[in-house]
Write an enzyme that holds these catalytic residues in place. Structure first.
Site, PDB file in Angstrom:
ATOM      1  N   CYS A  24       0.822  -1.208   0.000  1.00  0.00           N
ATOM      2  CA  CYS A  24       0.000   0.000   0.000  1.00  0.00           C
ATOM      3  C   CYS A  24       0.864   1.269   0.000  1.00  0.00           C
ATOM      4  CB  CYS A  24      -0.998  -0.014   1.163  1.00  0.00           C
ATOM      5  SG  CYS A  24      -2.365   1.153   0.944  1.00  0.00           S
ATOM      6  N   ASP A  26      -4.118   1.888   9.820  1.00  0.00           N
ATOM      7  CA  ASP A  26      -5.316   2.732   9.910  1.00  0.00           C
ATOM      8  C   ASP A  26      -5.810   2.804  11.337  1.00  0.00           C
ATOM      9  OD1 ASP A  26      -5.260   1.677   6.971  1.00  0.00           O
ATOM     10  OD2 ASP A  26      -6.398   3.537   7.024  1.00  0.00           O
TER      11      ASP A  26
HETATM   12  C1  RUB Z   1      -4.321   3.263   3.222  1.00  0.00           C
HETATM   13  C2  RUB Z   1      -3.578   2.389   4.176  1.00  0.00           C
HETATM   14  C3  RUB Z   1      -2.345   2.968   4.809  1.00  0.00           C
HETATM   15  C4  RUB Z   1      -2.722   3.600   6.153  1.00  0.00           C
HETATM   16  C5  RUB Z   1      -1.580   4.400   6.747  1.00  0.00           C
HETATM   17  O1  RUB Z   1      -5.557   2.718   2.823  1.00  0.00           O
HETATM   18  O2  RUB Z   1      -3.968   1.286   4.485  1.00  0.00           O
HETATM   19  O3  RUB Z   1      -1.395   1.978   5.044  1.00  0.00           O
HETATM   20  O4  RUB Z   1      -3.826   4.463   5.986  1.00  0.00           O
HETATM   21  O5  RUB Z   1      -1.305   5.533   5.952  1.00  0.00           O
HETATM   22  P1  RUB Z   1      -6.459   3.558   1.788  1.00  0.00           P
HETATM   23  P2  RUB Z   1      -0.601   6.822   6.595  1.00  0.00           P
HETATM   24  O6  RUB Z   1      -5.639   3.797   0.561  1.00  0.00           O
HETATM   25  O7  RUB Z   1      -7.646   2.678   1.544  1.00  0.00           O
HETATM   26  O8  RUB Z   1      -6.842   4.854   2.480  1.00  0.00           O
HETATM   27  O9  RUB Z   1       0.693   6.352   7.182  1.00  0.00           O
HETATM   28  O10 RUB Z   1      -0.398   7.761   5.427  1.00  0.00           O
HETATM   29  O11 RUB Z   1      -1.504   7.374   7.626  1.00  0.00           O
END
Ligand code: RUB
Length: 317
Positions: free
Chosen positions: A131, A200
């Site tokens: 991701c 998340d």
């Molecule tokens: C994004 C996702 C990321 C976390 C952490 O999922 O799973 O790993 O949100 O991101 P989606 P951050 O694309 O469905 O939003 O470190 O930028 O908070």
């Protein structure tokens, strides 16, 4: 303003979060506080009660977009708890100040977390990514600033292919990238020194809720003894899990998985599209926060320290 309406920035931000034009837990939280700030700044409320009900309505609209990333309710609560005063002007000023302060905390937490995460990386290490996470990228950026050379294997991350975003960001940091399909992760783990993922939500038992596929990756990484590192600022810690609540996993539209024409041709099958999964603590080596790195099983002590009896937020002090 009509009493059911919200400021256009709030409506637009909510739409963009739901459609994933704005995505990633930290970015969603940042955008939500900007929208609340716009709502507060533009308010024409005549009474403090009217102002408060407007800002709560805006927060509710933003909250109703995606259910899984706890950074969203955490950010909204931060601003609402700071919105206080006897007059509309005082309420407006405090809401705007709260929103700005939240974003300052977010930025400095990410920088501190990045410096800690970078310490795990040695010059010449290869990292496998799933991701796209700004907290993970902060670790890699800090390692690059320390002059370490890093190699990257990036899973494309079906169905939305956030791995492509990660690949571009790594390229911009002069990190050589190998992009792979999700199913190839097992094979490429042999070439990786670490797996880095974001979160998340992190629950009180140290489970990590992150993009679908994280759990499968973590299990395979454990089988290969490849350390699984989660980069997550404390805004990702879910206080409600201290009292037994569970995290809702967002189910998204089936057309992210299968094109409409093909779907119609196949006919009566079920297509499911969970956006996130839950990785149990036994598959995670460390959770890196701005407060240091923790074995997942001990994150509950940090949560108790930060949230206290009333499940207050760390950024509430
Ligand atoms: C994004 C996702 C990321 C976390 C952490 O999922 O799973 O790993 O949100 O991101 P989606 P951050 O694309 O469905 O939003 O470190 O930028 O908070």
């Amino acid at each position: 303003m009509d009493e059911r309406e919200v400021h256009p920035s709030v409506a637009e931000t909510a739409e963009d979060i739901a459609e994933m034009e704005i995505r990633g837990a930290a970015t969603i939280a940042d955008a939500a506080t900007r929208a609340l700030e716009a709502q507060a700044a533009a308010s024409e409320a005549q009474t403090p009660e009217a102002f408060e009900s407007e800002i709560r309505r805006a927060a509710r609209r933003l909250l109703d977009t995606r259910p899984t990333a706890v950074s969203l309710p955490n950010s909204l609560r931060y601003v609402l708890r700071r919105t206080e005063g006897e007059t509309v002007d005082a309420l407006r000023e405090s809401a705007i100040a709260g929103a700005q302060e939240f974003r300052d905390c977010l930025d400095s937490a990410q920088a501190d977390l990045g410096a800690i995460g970078a310490n795990r990386l040695r010059d010449g290490d290869t990292v496998l990514f799933h991701c796209n996470s700004t907290d993970v990228m902060a670790c890699i950026r800090a390692a690059r600033e320390q002059g370490k050379s890093i190699g990257a294997i990036v899973k494309e991350t079906r169905p939305r292919r956030q791995g492509h975003i990660t690949a571009k960001q790594l390229r911009d940091l002069d990190v050589p990238v190998t992009l792979i399909v999700d199913g190839a992760a097992g094979r490429y783990l042999d070439d990786a020194d670490h797996v880095f993922v974001g979160a998340d939500s992190v629950t009180a038992d140290g489970s990590v809720v992150n993009k679908i596929g994280t759990r499968q990756l973590a299990v395979t990484a454990r089988e290969r003894d490849t350390p699984m590192v989660v980069a997550a600022q404390t805004v990702k810690l879910d206080p409600t899990t201290l009292t037994g609540q569970t995290v809702e996993i967002e189910m998204r539209d089936e057309h992210e998985v299968i094109e409409r024409a093909e779907r119609e041709e196949i006919g009566t099958i079920t297509v499911e599209n969970p956006a996130f999964d839950v990785t149990p603590p036994r598959y995670i080596d460390a959770i890196v926060t701005e407060r240091g790195q923790f074995p997942p099983e001990s994150i509950v002590f940090l949560m108790r320290e930060l949230f206290g009896e009333q499940a207050r937020q760390p950024w509430e002090e």
